[in-house]
Design a protein around this motif. Structure first.
Motif, PDB file in Angstrom:
ATOM      1  N   ILE A   1       7.251  -0.460  -5.102  1.00  7.96           N
ATOM      2  CA  ILE A   1       6.070  -0.206  -5.955  1.00  7.96           C
ATOM      3  C   ILE A   1       5.754  -0.066  -7.785  1.00  7.96           C
ATOM      4  O   ILE A   1       4.612  -0.350  -7.998  1.00  7.96           O
ATOM      5  CB  ILE A   1       5.146   0.412  -4.518  1.00  7.96           C
ATOM      6  N   ARG A   2       5.842   0.928  -7.593  1.00 11.45           N
ATOM      7  CA  ARG A   2       6.762   1.220  -9.098  1.00 11.45           C
ATOM      8  C   ARG A   2       7.114   0.842  -9.985  1.00 11.45           C
ATOM      9  O   ARG A   2       5.989   0.501 -10.971  1.00 11.45           O
ATOM     10  CB  ARG A   2       7.774   2.464  -9.043  1.00 11.45           C
ATOM     11  N   ALA A   3       8.117  -0.100  -9.833  1.00 11.81           N
ATOM     12  CA  ALA A   3       7.946  -2.043 -10.455  1.00 11.81           C
ATOM     13  C   ALA A   3       6.857  -2.715 -10.675  1.00 11.81           C
ATOM     14  O   ALA A   3       6.711  -3.019 -12.242  1.00 11.81           O
ATOM     15  CB  ALA A   3       9.223  -2.215 -10.437  1.00 11.81           C
ATOM     16  N   THR A   4       6.012  -2.560 -10.010  1.00 11.10           N
ATOM     17  CA  THR A   4       5.011  -3.066 -10.055  1.00 11.10           C
ATOM     18  C   THR A   4       4.077  -2.279 -11.064  1.00 11.10           C
ATOM     19  O   THR A   4       3.042  -2.996 -11.927  1.00 11.10           O
ATOM     20  CB  THR A   4       4.629  -3.817  -8.538  1.00 11.10           C
ATOM     21  N   VAL A   5       3.492  -1.473 -10.916  1.00  5.59           N
ATOM     22  CA  VAL A   5       2.726  -0.173 -11.220  1.00  5.59           C
ATOM     23  C   VAL A   5       2.988  -0.082 -13.336  1.00  5.59           C
ATOM     24  O   VAL A   5       2.381  -0.322 -13.283  1.00  5.59           O
ATOM     25  CB  VAL A   5       1.924   0.732 -11.240  1.00  5.59           C
TER      26      VAL A   5
ATOM     27  N   VAL B   1      -2.622   3.658  -3.942  1.00  5.80           N
ATOM     28  CA  VAL B   1      -2.078   2.058  -5.102  1.00  5.80           C
ATOM     29  C   VAL B   1      -2.016   1.161  -3.816  1.00  5.80           C
ATOM     30  O   VAL B   1      -1.425   1.004  -2.826  1.00  5.80           O
ATOM     31  CB  VAL B   1      -0.857   2.582  -4.766  1.00  5.80           C
ATOM     32  N   PHE B   2      -2.328  -0.027  -4.421  1.00  5.02           N
ATOM     33  CA  PHE B   2      -2.446  -1.693  -3.250  1.00  5.02           C
ATOM     34  C   PHE B   2      -1.771  -2.280  -5.091  1.00  5.02           C
ATOM     35  O   PHE B   2      -2.432  -2.262  -6.501  1.00  5.02           O
ATOM     36  CB  PHE B   2      -4.222  -2.476  -3.887  1.00  5.02           C
ATOM     37  N   ALA B   3      -0.946  -2.545  -5.015  1.00  6.12           N
ATOM     38  CA  ALA B   3       0.147  -3.322  -5.712  1.00  6.12           C
ATOM     39  C   ALA B   3       0.386  -4.931  -5.071  1.00  6.12           C
ATOM     40  O   ALA B   3       0.797  -4.903  -3.750  1.00  6.12           O
ATOM     41  CB  ALA B   3       1.509  -3.108  -6.242  1.00  6.12           C
ATOM     42  N   TRP B   4       1.202  -6.049  -5.933  1.00  4.01           N
ATOM     43  CA  TRP B   4       1.303  -7.285  -5.805  1.00  4.01           C
ATOM     44  C   TRP B   4       2.324  -7.760  -6.772  1.00  4.01           C
ATOM     45  O   TRP B   4       1.901  -7.850  -7.931  1.00  4.01           O
ATOM     46  CB  TRP B   4      -0.191  -7.585  -5.033  1.00  4.01           C
ATOM     47  N   ASN B   5       3.282  -8.252  -6.484  1.00  2.00           N
ATOM     48  CA  ASN B   5       4.006  -8.995  -7.029  1.00  2.00           C
ATOM     49  C   ASN B   5       4.362 -10.269  -7.020  1.00  2.00           C
ATOM     50  O   ASN B   5       5.647 -10.390  -7.627  1.00  2.00           O
ATOM     51  CB  ASN B   5       5.461  -8.228  -7.006  1.00  2.00           C
ATOM     52  N   GLY B   6       3.590 -10.617  -6.222  1.00  2.00           N
ATOM     53  CA  GLY B   6       4.250 -12.750  -6.061  1.00  2.00           C
ATOM     54  C   GLY B   6       4.944 -12.881  -5.080  1.00  2.00           C
ATOM     55  O   GLY B   6       4.418 -13.792  -4.544  1.00  2.00           O
ATOM     56  N   ASP B   7       5.249 -11.797  -4.596  1.00  2.00           N
ATOM     57  CA  ASP B   7       6.336 -11.934  -3.283  1.00  2.00           C
ATOM     58  C   ASP B   7       5.343 -12.124  -1.710  1.00  2.00           C
ATOM     59  O   ASP B   7       4.272 -12.120  -1.564  1.00  2.00           O
ATOM     60  CB  ASP B   7       6.825 -10.980  -2.412  1.00  2.00           C
TER      61      ASP B   7
ATOM     62  N   LEU C   1       0.454  -1.225   0.167  1.00  5.96           N
ATOM     63  CA  LEU C   1       0.287   0.171   0.330  1.00  5.96           C
ATOM     64  C   LEU C   1       1.104   0.836   0.109  1.00  5.96           C
ATOM     65  O   LEU C   1       2.026   1.073   0.477  1.00  5.96           O
ATOM     66  CB  LEU C   1      -0.847  -0.144   1.636  1.00  5.96           C
ATOM     67  N   ALA C   2       0.271   2.124  -0.643  1.00  3.42           N
ATOM     68  CA  ALA C   2       0.902   3.459  -0.332  1.00  3.42           C
ATOM     69  C   ALA C   2       0.519   4.500  -1.143  1.00  3.42           C
ATOM     70  O   ALA C   2      -0.603   4.762  -2.201  1.00  3.42           O
ATOM     71  CB  ALA C   2       2.309   3.536  -1.397  1.00  3.42           C
ATOM     72  N   ASP C   3       0.670   5.766  -0.420  1.00  2.23           N
ATOM     73  CA  ASP C   3      -0.110   6.816  -0.984  1.00  2.23           C
ATOM     74  C   ASP C   3       1.174   7.778  -1.433  1.00  2.23           C
ATOM     75  O   ASP C   3       2.145   8.413  -0.685  1.00  2.23           O
ATOM     76  CB  ASP C   3      -0.481   7.780   0.481  1.00  2.23           C
ATOM     77  N   VAL C   4       0.615   8.600  -3.059  1.00  6.07           N
ATOM     78  CA  VAL C   4       1.935   8.375  -3.823  1.00  6.07           C
ATOM     79  C   VAL C   4       1.056  10.000  -4.788  1.00  6.07           C
ATOM     80  O   VAL C   4      -0.354  10.252  -4.469  1.00  6.07           O
ATOM     81  CB  VAL C   4       1.618   7.672  -4.290  1.00  6.07           C
TER      82      VAL C   4
ATOM     83  N   PRO D   1       5.524   9.273  -1.716  1.00  7.03           N
ATOM     84  CA  PRO D   1       4.931   8.912  -0.799  1.00  7.03           C
ATOM     85  C   PRO D   1       5.004   9.005   0.563  1.00  7.03           C
ATOM     86  O   PRO D   1       6.113   9.667   1.194  1.00  7.03           O
ATOM     87  CB  PRO D   1       5.668   7.425  -1.469  1.00  7.03           C
ATOM     88  N   ARG D   2       3.743   9.420   1.040  1.00  2.00           N
ATOM     89  CA  ARG D   2       3.487   9.960   2.581  1.00  2.00           C
ATOM     90  C   ARG D   2       3.397   9.011   3.051  1.00  2.00           C
ATOM     91  O   ARG D   2       3.340   9.159   4.655  1.00  2.00           O
ATOM     92  CB  ARG D   2       2.155  11.065   2.340  1.00  2.00           C
ATOM     93  N   TRP D   3       3.370   7.944   2.841  1.00  2.00           N
ATOM     94  CA  TRP D   3       2.934   6.362   3.486  1.00  2.00           C
ATOM     95  C   TRP D   3       2.701   5.112   2.411  1.00  2.00           C
ATOM     96  O   TRP D   3       2.422   5.344   1.804  1.00  2.00           O
ATOM     97  CB  TRP D   3       1.377   6.966   4.611  1.00  2.00           C
ATOM     98  N   MET D   4       3.540   4.158   3.056  1.00  2.00           N
ATOM     99  CA  MET D   4       3.159   3.188   2.281  1.00  2.00           C
ATOM    100  C   MET D   4       3.316   1.843   3.680  1.00  2.00           C
ATOM    101  O   MET D   4       4.517   2.152   4.813  1.00  2.00           O
ATOM    102  CB  MET D   4       4.988   2.712   2.005  1.00  2.00           C
ATOM    103  N   SER D   5       2.798   0.765   3.528  1.00  3.46           N
ATOM    104  CA  SER D   5       3.005  -0.131   4.448  1.00  3.46           C
ATOM    105  C   SER D   5       2.918  -1.479   3.187  1.00  3.46           C
ATOM    106  O   SER D   5       2.712  -1.691   2.358  1.00  3.46           O
ATOM    107  CB  SER D   5       1.940  -0.343   5.191  1.00  3.46           C
ATOM    108  N   ARG D   6       2.808  -2.921   4.038  1.00  2.00           N
ATOM    109  CA  ARG D   6       2.269  -4.477   3.392  1.00  2.00           C
ATOM    110  C   ARG D   6       1.204  -4.623   4.463  1.00  2.00           C
ATOM    111  O   ARG D   6       0.610  -4.339   6.334  1.00  2.00           O
ATOM    112  CB  ARG D   6       3.154  -5.573   3.491  1.00  2.00           C
ATOM    113  N   PHE D   7       0.335  -5.596   4.026  1.00  4.35           N
ATOM    114  CA  PHE D   7      -1.014  -6.335   3.699  1.00  4.35           C
ATOM    115  C   PHE D   7      -1.031  -7.339   3.897  1.00  4.35           C
ATOM    116  O   PHE D   7      -1.152  -8.091   2.229  1.00  4.35           O
ATOM    117  CB  PHE D   7      -2.126  -5.422   4.743  1.00  4.35           C
TER     118      PHE D   7
END
Length: 463
Positions: free
Chosen positions: A227-231, A208-214, A173-176, A244-250
């Motif tokens: 995140i940029r590479a996945t988008v 942004v919600f992004a997932w790259n298989g990890d 997750l990221a706010d960008v 980005p003002r905030w980034m996290s994983r869930f």
């Protein structure tokens, strides 16, 4: 009793319930353990049925003013589910961040939140429920509702399991901000072993919600480059992502409690069921849980307790349906091979070309198709006096359409009669049909009124 209903958790579900109880004149306390506003907004979609329920509470228009309308839900590639033909005043999905939904719900008359109040356990007996708080206080209520999220202290105190599994791990997750913002209100796409979702906050920031298989732990550090590479991989561009003002994983779980009611304690929202974010149905399902439960609790406080039995029987199957639908969508989104991706996209495009499949899908995602067996949704309509049905529902009472031969005055404290149709239709406060029949069917209408509204005023059973 300190209150009639104790609500634990002041997210969209708890706020909806608190507003409904306040409207009905029922004493409640709404507890929230947080003292600040968390940056955990994951819900951006408000679907048509939820907007109808908000319309019946007079807050749909203020919420619509905060967001943008999208006529369809993009699934995979060019496969899109068209919502514009839905039989509703709201044939679209509203895109607005969850905090706007919470703000509008909190603005309703009578809604107050007690912040910094965290429970440790609950006990119950034949007369009520006792909640024990971390600060040493105890609170006593006739009923308690746990709307305190996936890690519900209420559910854990009841000893209820929360079976299920993690479907997708390490969602970033990221706010960008973007140098070149996406051209669409929603940007949703998937590649082999990756997906990305981009939604606007409406102030120049994007989630942004992004997932790259990890399969990495939620605690692992995260970088903007990842995140940029996945988008970029999914969309062919990163839209100039920066600052980005905030980034996290869930991680995304699919879970459902086996029961939504244990005695005088109820579960609603993510405390009862959690879903993948696919389809944007999670928050909507919780709000609709509350819309189903609030008027039933109000009746129970006044002595009509048997109506509470219908909450679990009506809402548990809906939670299961949403879990399966969102689960199927996310599994299709995360296929790892290019061949699987092509097959998925082709199959979705072919299926959505069939009118019946397309319509059924729109009804499911939007919530418009949700019913409870013979209890079906009643669409909004203009009545003989010029008002709309959902405007009349704003007082939280039953609405009786038509001119029955039965004198319904004994239920006048719970019922608004409107002479509007040749037949008779009893509409519940949540906009579902409780009963319909001929004007001459006095016994059928009386039985329905007793079942849903309670005993008539002055009867032995009501004293």
């Amino acid at each position: 009793m300190d209150t009639d209903v104790l609500i634990v958790g002041a997210g969209p579900t708890g706020l909806t319930l608190a507003g409904d109880l306040a409207r009905a004149g029922i004493r409640y306390l709404l507890l929230e353990r947080r003292t600040d506003t968390a940056n955990a907004t994951r819900a951006f979609a408000v679907h048509a049925r939820t907007l109808e329920e908000l319309d019946a509470r007079g807050v749909a228009d203020p919420l619509i003013a905060t967001g943008q309308r999208v006529d369809g839900v993009r699934l995979f590639g060019q496969a899109q589910l068209d919502l514009s033909g839905l039989p509703t005043r709201y044939p679209y999905v509203l895109i607005t961040p969850q905090y706007q939904t919470e703000r509008v719900l909190a603005s309703r008359a009578g809604v107050t939140v007690t912040a910094g109040a965290e429970i440790t356990k609950i006990t119950q007996d034949a007369d009520g429920v006792t909640a024990f708080l971390t600060d040493g206080r105890t609170l006593r209520a006739r009923y308690l509702v746990g709307s305190d999220g996936v890690h519900s202290a209420v559910r854990e105190s009841l000893g209820l399991p929360f079976p299920g599994r993690s479907v997708v791990r390490s969602i970033m997750l990221a706010d960008v901000r973007f140098t070149t913002p996406p051209p669409s209100v929603l940007t949703v796409n998937a590649a082999a072993g990756a997906f990305a979702f981009i939604a606007p906050f409406g102030d120049g920031w994007y989630r942004v919600f992004a997932w790259n298989g990890d399969e990495r732990p939620d605690s692992d550090p995260i970088s903007l480059d990842e995140i940029r590479a996945t988008v970029q991989r999914v969309n062919g561009t990163d839209f100039g992502m920066h600052d980005p003002r905030w980034m996290s994983r869930f991680h995304s779980d699919e879970r459902q409690a086996p029961h939504y009611r244990v005695g005088r304690v109820f579960l609603a929202g993510d405390a009862a069921h959690c879903h993948s974010p696919a389809g944007g149905m999670g928050m909507n399902t919780g709000i609709q849980d509350a819309a189903n439960l609030g008027w039933k609790l109000a009746l129970a406080v006044h002595g009509h307790t048997s109506v509470l039995d219908t909450y679990e029987s009506e809402r548990w199957p809906v939670g299961r349906m949403v879990l399966r639908t969102s689960g199927a969508l996310v599994r299709l989104a995360v296929v790892r091979s290019a061949m699987q991706q092509r097959l998925r996209t082709t199959a979705a495009r072919i299926a959505l070309a069939v009118p019946g499949v397309r319509h059924r899908g729109a009804l499911t995602i939007s919530g418009i198709g949700i019913g409870y067996g013979p209890v079906t949704r009643v669409p909004d309509r203009t009545l003989a006096d010029g008002r709309r049905l959902y405007e009349v529902l704003r007082d939280g009472r039953f609405v009786l359409l038509g001119s029955p031969s039965l004198d319904v005055g004994a239920w006048s404290d719970r019922l608004t009669p409107v002479a509007a149709a040749p037949a008779v239709l009893l509409v519940r406060p949540d906009g579902y049909a409780a009963w319909s029949g001929a004007t001459s069917d006095e016994s059928g209408l009386r039985a329905a009124l007793i079942r849903w509204c309670g005993s008539p005023v002055g009867s032995v059973a009501s004293r």
